[in-house]
Design a protein around this motif. Sequence first.
Motif, mmCIF file in Angstrom:
data_model
loop_
_atom_site.group_PDB
_atom_site.id
_atom_site.type_symbol
_atom_site.label_atom_id
_atom_site.label_comp_id
_atom_site.label_asym_id
_atom_site.label_seq_id
_atom_site.Cartn_x
_atom_site.Cartn_y
_atom_site.Cartn_z
ATOM 1 N N ILE A 247 64.604 43.532 31.303
ATOM 2 C CA ILE A 247 64.556 42.209 30.652
ATOM 3 C C ILE A 247 63.485 42.236 29.567
ATOM 4 C CG2 ILE A 247 64.169 39.739 30.981
ATOM 5 C CD1 ILE A 247 64.914 40.176 33.943
ATOM 6 N N ASN A 248 63.904 42.016 28.334
ATOM 7 C CA ASN A 248 62.970 41.930 27.196
ATOM 8 C C ASN A 248 62.868 40.481 26.730
ATOM 9 O OD1 ASN A 248 64.604 44.848 26.354
ATOM 10 N ND2 ASN A 248 62.405 44.863 26.720
ATOM 11 N N MET A 249 61.635 40.009 26.552
ATOM 12 C CA MET A 249 61.407 38.644 26.059
ATOM 13 C C MET A 249 60.356 38.676 24.964
ATOM 14 S SD MET A 249 61.356 36.545 29.643
ATOM 15 C CE MET A 249 61.977 35.047 28.928
ATOM 16 N N ASP A 250 60.441 37.700 24.081
ATOM 17 C CA ASP A 250 59.519 37.643 22.946
ATOM 18 C C ASP A 250 58.971 36.226 22.832
ATOM 19 O OD1 ASP A 250 58.740 39.244 20.328
ATOM 20 O OD2 ASP A 250 59.144 37.171 19.763
ATOM 21 N N LEU A 251 57.655 36.116 22.601
ATOM 22 C CA LEU A 251 57.027 34.806 22.413
ATOM 23 C C LEU A 251 57.116 34.423 20.941
ATOM 24 C CD1 LEU A 251 53.856 35.236 24.655
ATOM 25 C CD2 LEU A 251 56.051 34.201 25.262
ATOM 26 N N LYS A 252 57.596 33.227 20.675
ATOM 27 C CA LYS A 252 57.835 32.764 19.306
ATOM 28 C C LYS A 252 56.523 32.381 18.617
ATOM 29 C CE LYS A 252 60.944 29.673 16.768
ATOM 30 N NZ LYS A 252 61.942 28.596 16.909
ATOM 31 N N ASP A 253 56.357 32.823 17.356
ATOM 32 C CA ASP A 253 55.166 32.499 16.551
ATOM 33 C C ASP A 253 53.889 32.735 17.344
ATOM 34 O OD1 ASP A 253 56.822 31.690 14.444
ATOM 35 O OD2 ASP A 253 56.987 29.667 15.255
ATOM 36 N N PHE A 254 53.762 33.940 17.858
ATOM 37 C CA PHE A 254 52.686 34.260 18.801
ATOM 38 C C PHE A 254 51.298 33.955 18.236
ATOM 39 C CE2 PHE A 254 50.222 37.690 21.162
ATOM 40 C CZ PHE A 254 50.142 36.953 22.325
ATOM 41 N N PHE A 255 50.951 34.540 17.092
ATOM 42 C CA PHE A 255 49.615 34.319 16.519
ATOM 43 C C PHE A 255 49.440 32.881 16.014
ATOM 44 C CE2 PHE A 255 49.828 38.896 16.526
ATOM 45 C CZ PHE A 255 48.533 39.291 16.798
ATOM 46 N N PRO A 256 50.378 32.377 15.207
ATOM 47 C CA PRO A 256 50.203 30.998 14.710
ATOM 48 C C PRO A 256 50.218 29.921 15.793
ATOM 49 C CG PRO A 256 51.812 32.196 13.384
ATOM 50 C CD PRO A 256 51.550 33.028 14.588
ATOM 51 N N SER A 257 50.761 30.239 16.965
ATOM 52 C CA SER A 257 50.803 29.228 18.036
ATOM 53 C C SER A 257 49.430 29.001 18.671
ATOM 54 C CB SER A 257 51.802 29.647 19.121
ATOM 55 O OG SER A 257 51.358 30.817 19.780
ATOM 56 N N LEU A 258 48.469 29.888 18.361
ATOM 57 C CA LEU A 258 47.116 29.749 18.913
ATOM 58 C C LEU A 258 46.238 29.041 17.888
ATOM 59 C CD1 LEU A 258 46.786 33.265 20.558
ATOM 60 C CD2 LEU A 258 47.358 31.108 21.656
ATOM 61 N N SER A 259 45.937 27.786 18.146
ATOM 62 C CA SER A 259 45.198 26.943 17.205
ATOM 63 C C SER A 259 43.689 27.199 17.263
ATOM 64 C CB SER A 259 45.460 25.468 17.509
ATOM 65 O OG SER A 259 44.923 25.135 18.783
ATOM 66 N N TYR A 260 42.992 26.645 16.282
ATOM 67 C CA TYR A 260 41.526 26.756 16.239
ATOM 68 C C TYR A 260 40.898 26.184 17.510
ATOM 69 C CZ TYR A 260 36.957 24.630 15.523
ATOM 70 O OH TYR A 260 35.672 24.191 15.713
ATOM 71 N N LYS A 261 41.408 25.044 17.984
ATOM 72 C CA LYS A 261 40.846 24.422 19.188
ATOM 73 C C LYS A 261 40.964 25.359 20.392
ATOM 74 C CE LYS A 261 41.559 19.596 17.839
ATOM 75 N NZ LYS A 261 42.252 18.322 18.155
#
Length: 508
Positions: A247-261
């Motif tokens: 089973i292969n899965m990918d997290l969408k917008d991995f880097f941009p999904s992590l905000s400054y907060k």
Amino acid sequence: MSDIIQEQPRTREELYEKIKSSSKESFILEDMIRLGFWPEKGTMPCDPTDEIRKKTELNIELQDLKSNLKNLNNEAYLIKKFKEERFKESKRKRLENKVKKEEEKKKKAEEWKLKQSKEISYLGEKVSSGLNNNDCNLERLKLNNLPIYNNAEELSSAMNISLGLLRFLSFSRKVSKISHYIRFKVPKKTGGFRLISSPMPKLKNAQYWILENILKKIELNEKAHGFVDKKSILTNATPHLKSDILINMDLKDFFPSLSYKRVKGLFKSLGYSESIATILGLVCTEAEVQEAELDGKTFFVELDERKLPQGAPTSPAITNIICKRLDKRMSELAENLGFIYTRYADDLTFSTSSENNENVAKLMNRIKNIIKHEGFIIHQDKTKIVREGGRKEVTGIVINEKLSIKKETLKKFRATLHQIQRDGLDGKKWGNSPNILSSINGFANFVKMVDPIKGEIFKEQLKEINKKYGFTPSKKIIKKIEKKALIVDKVEEIKEEEKPKKKWWKLF
């Protein structure tokens, strides 16, 4: 005497003015003394000199009193006089207040200059509220084996940069004339483009310092393989070798999904104070910007909140630390349901045997809940379940019978080498690197790491090409080769570790 009399002739107007300002007797007395008829001091038979002078003074005083008495009954005069006095007093106070304010302003400027040289108190809108809080959690910092910084001055000193430069690198501006990043797009293998934000030298140096002195000291979950020393896509693929179900899965917008907060929260969770966490969080994040031209000048306008940039040296390590809990939960879930789990950056991989097929649906449902709870989104288009008979790949490496690279890729690479030997380098390309020789040498080393026999064949071909075009691997490439050698050793360790536990359920 005649000389004295002729001295200083007077006009009629001057005589009247003199008499008016004193008295007739006083004027006669002073003139007689001047002309030498009377002595300056002493008494005269008729009228003593001192008495005349005293009488004159009294007359002047009396005239003033009469004038004042007369004015007391003049309401318009009194109001005018009062206004004049009030205006004079107001003017005096204004001048006094002006001098006082100038002194206070100068004092505040000196205090602010001193404060700016010792601390950072403002870094932009909506990010500066915690800069006065320097309370760190010493217990957590020691537990994580991290250096202690009580304030921004200590942090900048440790980074070997000025406080002013640290302020400049971390300042959050909605509109700015400068940008700390060079942005460009690179094509994805699956189509589309990926935005890369490459930091400018001064910011990159600061980020490398944070990476080496803080982020690399944090112990990661063993299931994380991306951007980890002695690990690679090879070590990430090895645990799943010869699996029946993948089973292969990918997290969408991995880097941009992590905000400054969230990044700031990470540094706080490590034990740093609100102020230090704010500065570190700002240095490691950026906002998407839009370039705008106005009056011949270029401005960079922020379009959204600050996020983790793809291209900063700190970003991969930050994602690994933030994903520690995700890895722990996924690992426990996989173990409980009879699966093997690994993660390489945003790629999540699960594998099991065909006997465990009934738990696939249960695993998928629980994975979705965990990922949502951890603040990520599954990329549905990149989710794959490959069962027996299908070609199984983990981060680009085929794992069906042995670790290998896709035949199509090897065939294409072999053809590229042949064309270079026959026609030369013009028009040839491999990967995204502009340096074709560096790119093909790097890929050959990768092939050798995965499949030593095929890799050695390619290396022999490259010796001839490198000699012909005078290519010598740089120290950086040599260092990468040495690093990959360590990874091969790690792969062998993983194979040995995974053997007894891979199909434990077959024992029952």
